[in-house]
Structures are given as structure tokens and as C-alpha cells.
Design a protein around this motif. Sequence first.
Motif, PDB file in Angstrom:
ATOM      1  N   GLY A 221       0.789  -1.222   0.000  1.00 19.67           N
ATOM      2  CA  GLY A 221       0.000   0.000   0.000  1.00 19.67           C
ATOM      3  C   GLY A 221       0.820   1.270   0.000  1.00 19.67           C
ATOM      4  O   GLY A 221       0.455   2.261  -0.652  1.00 19.67           O
ATOM      5  N   HIS A 222       1.950   1.277   0.703  1.00 20.99           N
ATOM      6  CA  HIS A 222       2.743   2.511   0.728  1.00 20.99           C
ATOM      7  C   HIS A 222       3.335   2.809  -0.648  1.00 20.99           C
ATOM      8  O   HIS A 222       3.498   3.964  -1.034  1.00 20.99           O
ATOM      9  N   PHE A 223       3.595   1.755  -1.449  1.00 21.43           N
ATOM     10  CA  PHE A 223       3.992   1.965  -2.841  1.00 21.43           C
ATOM     11  C   PHE A 223       2.839   2.557  -3.641  1.00 21.43           C
ATOM     12  O   PHE A 223       3.054   3.352  -4.565  1.00 21.43           O
ATOM     13  N   GLY A 224       1.607   2.164  -3.308  1.00 23.48           N
ATOM     14  CA  GLY A 224       0.454   2.711  -4.002  1.00 23.48           C
ATOM     15  C   GLY A 224       0.384   4.214  -3.879  1.00 23.48           C
ATOM     16  O   GLY A 224       0.082   4.925  -4.849  1.00 23.48           O
ATOM     17  N   LEU A 225       0.658   4.728  -2.692  1.00 25.66           N
ATOM     18  CA  LEU A 225       0.657   6.173  -2.482  1.00 25.66           C
ATOM     19  C   LEU A 225       1.784   6.842  -3.260  1.00 25.66           C
ATOM     20  O   LEU A 225       1.584   7.873  -3.919  1.00 25.66           O
ATOM     21  N   LEU A 226       2.970   6.258  -3.200  1.00 31.87           N
ATOM     22  CA  LEU A 226       4.123   6.836  -3.897  1.00 31.87           C
ATOM     23  C   LEU A 226       3.897   6.898  -5.405  1.00 31.87           C
ATOM     24  O   LEU A 226       4.123   7.934  -6.049  1.00 31.87           O
ATOM     25  N   PHE A 227       3.438   5.795  -5.984  1.00 28.60           N
ATOM     26  CA  PHE A 227       3.278   5.749  -7.435  1.00 28.60           C
ATOM     27  C   PHE A 227       2.054   6.526  -7.909  1.00 28.60           C
ATOM     28  O   PHE A 227       2.081   7.142  -8.987  1.00 28.60           O
ATOM     29  N   ALA A 228       0.959   6.513  -7.150  1.00 30.82           N
ATOM     30  CA  ALA A 228      -0.219   7.281  -7.571  1.00 30.82           C
ATOM     31  C   ALA A 228       0.125   8.756  -7.704  1.00 30.82           C
ATOM     32  O   ALA A 228      -0.267   9.428  -8.672  1.00 30.82           O
TER      33      ALA A 228
ATOM     34  N   LYS B 218      -1.220   5.497  11.341  1.00 25.13           N
ATOM     35  CA  LYS B 218      -0.407   5.621  10.135  1.00 25.13           C
ATOM     36  C   LYS B 218      -0.687   6.907   9.352  1.00 25.13           C
ATOM     37  O   LYS B 218      -0.189   7.084   8.238  1.00 25.13           O
ATOM     38  N   SER B 219      -1.467   7.786   9.920  1.00 22.80           N
ATOM     39  CA  SER B 219      -1.898   8.975   9.167  1.00 22.80           C
ATOM     40  C   SER B 219      -0.738   9.858   8.745  1.00 22.80           C
ATOM     41  O   SER B 219      -0.669  10.301   7.591  1.00 22.80           O
ATOM     42  N   GLN B 220       0.177  10.141   9.650  1.00 21.75           N
ATOM     43  CA  GLN B 220       1.300  11.017   9.308  1.00 21.75           C
ATOM     44  C   GLN B 220       2.212  10.380   8.268  1.00 21.75           C
ATOM     45  O   GLN B 220       2.720  11.063   7.370  1.00 21.75           O
ATOM     46  N   ASP B 221       2.412   9.064   8.386  1.00 26.20           N
ATOM     47  CA  ASP B 221       3.208   8.359   7.381  1.00 26.20           C
ATOM     48  C   ASP B 221       2.546   8.459   6.010  1.00 26.20           C
ATOM     49  O   ASP B 221       3.204   8.742   5.008  1.00 26.20           O
ATOM     50  N   ALA B 222       1.249   8.219   5.955  1.00 28.71           N
ATOM     51  CA  ALA B 222       0.529   8.233   4.687  1.00 28.71           C
ATOM     52  C   ALA B 222       0.609   9.603   4.014  1.00 28.71           C
ATOM     53  O   ALA B 222       0.817   9.707   2.796  1.00 28.71           O
ATOM     54  N   LEU B 223       0.466  10.646   4.785  1.00 32.24           N
ATOM     55  CA  LEU B 223       0.546  11.998   4.231  1.00 32.24           C
ATOM     56  C   LEU B 223       1.959  12.283   3.714  1.00 32.24           C
ATOM     57  O   LEU B 223       2.144  12.905   2.666  1.00 32.24           O
ATOM     58  N   ALA B 224       2.960  11.798   4.448  1.00 33.47           N
ATOM     59  CA  ALA B 224       4.348  11.991   4.015  1.00 33.47           C
ATOM     60  C   ALA B 224       4.651  11.209   2.737  1.00 33.47           C
ATOM     61  O   ALA B 224       5.504  11.617   1.939  1.00 33.47           O
ATOM     62  N   LEU B 225       3.952  10.093   2.536  1.00 29.11           N
ATOM     63  CA  LEU B 225       4.167   9.262   1.350  1.00 29.11           C
ATOM     64  C   LEU B 225       3.446   9.789   0.119  1.00 29.11           C
ATOM     65  O   LEU B 225       3.655   9.283  -0.982  1.00 29.11           O
TER      66      LEU B 225
END
Length: 383
Positions: free
Chosen positions: A220-227, A244-251
Motif C-alpha cells: 500500500g505505501h507503494f500505491g501512495l508513492l506511485f499514484a 499511520k496517518s502522518q506516514d501516509a501523508l508523508a508518502l
Amino acid sequence: MTSNETKFEGWVALNKNAAEGQMVWQTYEPKPWEETDIDIKITHCGICGTDLHQLRSGWGQTAYPVVVGHELVGITVRVGKEAAQMGIKVGDRVGVGAQNDSCQCRKPPQTLEDHSDCDACSTGNEVYCPNMTLTYGSQYLTPAGGKSMGGYARYHRCPAAFAFKIPDRLASEHAAPMMCAGLTVFSPLSHFGSQGRGQRPVDQRLKGLSVGVIGIGGVGHFGLLFAKAMGAQHVVAFSRHIDKSQDALALGADEYIATAEDQDWGKKYASSLDLILCSISSSNMPLTEYIQLLKRDGTFCQLGLPDDGLFRVGAAPIASQRRKLTGSFMGSPHEIREMLQLAADKGIKPWVEQWPMSEANRAIVDMETGKAKYRYVLVNDSV
């Protein structure tokens, strides 16, 4: 040990107890050498959730003994005569993903269905070849045959057609997990983002689209990066809890939804997304509610495969808005090359933690408990 020897060394799973940190470091036989092959001295290998499923026979009986690992990067140390014609030479840095071979429109052994005119391979969709060879625990279709063994090892032998040069600007520890986790999201983002929109440049394929990613872990974290790198207008991350909210926003996420802590998330975000990627591997997820987040003609793409049964979904939300429920399985060679170049051009850096190859048993146990943020990569100690 040199790669020309008949034995390689690696972490061998002898039975399902291997998933509890009981892999054994020992010698094993690689596939018999053929002139279409290369030998790779492995420097890095990502740990994938699939490795854990296979170690414990989670998707059916694993063909023990086996060496898992299908996110490997290393240096080519031997190149067959036919492999050299594909442009790979000794000293090249290459990566190998979850697929080690396909029929490539060759006629397979008589024990297999005849796919000499394989539609998948002839159209650049080798990952969907009915007779594909996985990178570990599978049988090769080539004349010499043999069993595939993966990347928790010193060396890897495979057909050159399924090894890919790593761009200079892409670090090996970042490229390794892209070979499966990254590709697993890149392929559907590229495919479904392009549908009906012409062949746009890769960094514009999601332009104007709202994309959701369910499950913020290794995939999933790749999904954020590539999207974000592919031009998505709005990226929404979904996870059960707020941690995981802060991580997701940073990604790269523009918005984060904690489904266990916001009882109205389904209503708030209904009909708001064009494309959803789901990396969750549980049959208990609220699939019907997730599908209702799609706009009319939106696509829900399932990536995770559960050990624990079938998915349950209501039919009405699909039919009432012409929504599509589909899936995707890794990616084919042309997509791997495109992904690696995009990652190099955009400076994409997944969040990885490096472990010595000697500590592979401890690393897989840690990963199973959910400690990875967000991908573990094994590094050969002698390199």
C-alpha cells in the motif's frame, strides 16, 4: 563459492515451521544451466508477504524444500551465449521479480496445455501466461527444466528474459522491493488509469483521477508513492486506525481515513473515487462499503489474496453505478522497465529497513508481527 558450481547456498525452508524463523542455511541445487540463463550475485532481497504465505503453506501445499524471495537485486556474474544477445553482460546490476519465466510462445512439455500461440506472451502480458514460472517453488518450462529457487541466498540463476537492468539513479535497496510490491501497484495504476484515455506518458496516466489505496503496508505505501508520481489529482489512504496517518501523508496521500475510528466514513466519501487499489488480504474487510466509494464507472482492483476464504460483496452497489470489481497480478516485463525508469526519474524512495541476510529468520518473524515500516530488505553480509 562461484556461480559456476553446481550448488548454491541460501536459506532453505524444509517445512511450514520455516515461517516461525526456522529456515536453514544450506546448499541446494539451482536450475540446470542453459545458454539463455544468467547467474546473479545477490546483494539485496526484499521480504514480501507472499514469502510468509509460502513458508507456511498458506495458499496450498508448498513444494518444500524451497528458497523464497522474489524481490532481488544483484550483479550479473555469468551470462549465457543466448542471454548475451538480450543485452545483459557480466557486471550489470539487475533485478528479478516474482516471475522467472513464461512459455514465451515456446511449445511447453506435453504434460502442459499447448500454448505455442500464447495470447498472453504474444501481447506483452507474460505475467498472465497459463504456464508461467514463479521465481521460487515452481518448475521451469525450458528444455533443462529444474525447480526455481529464490533470493534469500548468495546467488540466483534465471532466464535472462526475466531480469531487468536497474537505472543508475535507483539505489539497490529501493529497487529490490519494487520488483514485487512496487510492481503490484504500478501495473494496475498504469492499466486502469490509461483505459479510455489514450496512451499518456507514464507520469500523466492518472491525471485528473481520484485514487484510493486501502491498506498502508509494504504494498500500500507503494500505491501512495506511485499514484502521486503518476499524476493523480487526489490520493486517499485507508487504514483501520489513525496511527499511520502522518506516514501516509508523508508518502503522498492528500487525505487519510481511519475506518475503525470514523463511523460515517462510508457516507462521507461515497461516490468520490475513480480507482481504488486494495492490498488487504482478509476476507472480512467491508468490501461492499469500499465499492460504494467509487464514482459511476469506477474500478475497484483487488491485490491481496486471503488465506482465510472468499470475499463477500453485495451485488447492488456494483450494478447500480456500473462499477467494476476486478483484480491484478504483479506485472509484465514492459511494465517493470517502465516502473523502474519512472522511479529513477521521479526519485521515488520506498521506506525500507535493511537487515543482514544472516538475520533472515529474525526478520521474517518481525515482519509477520507487523513491525515493518514499510518493507524489510535483506542485504548479503559479504557484499
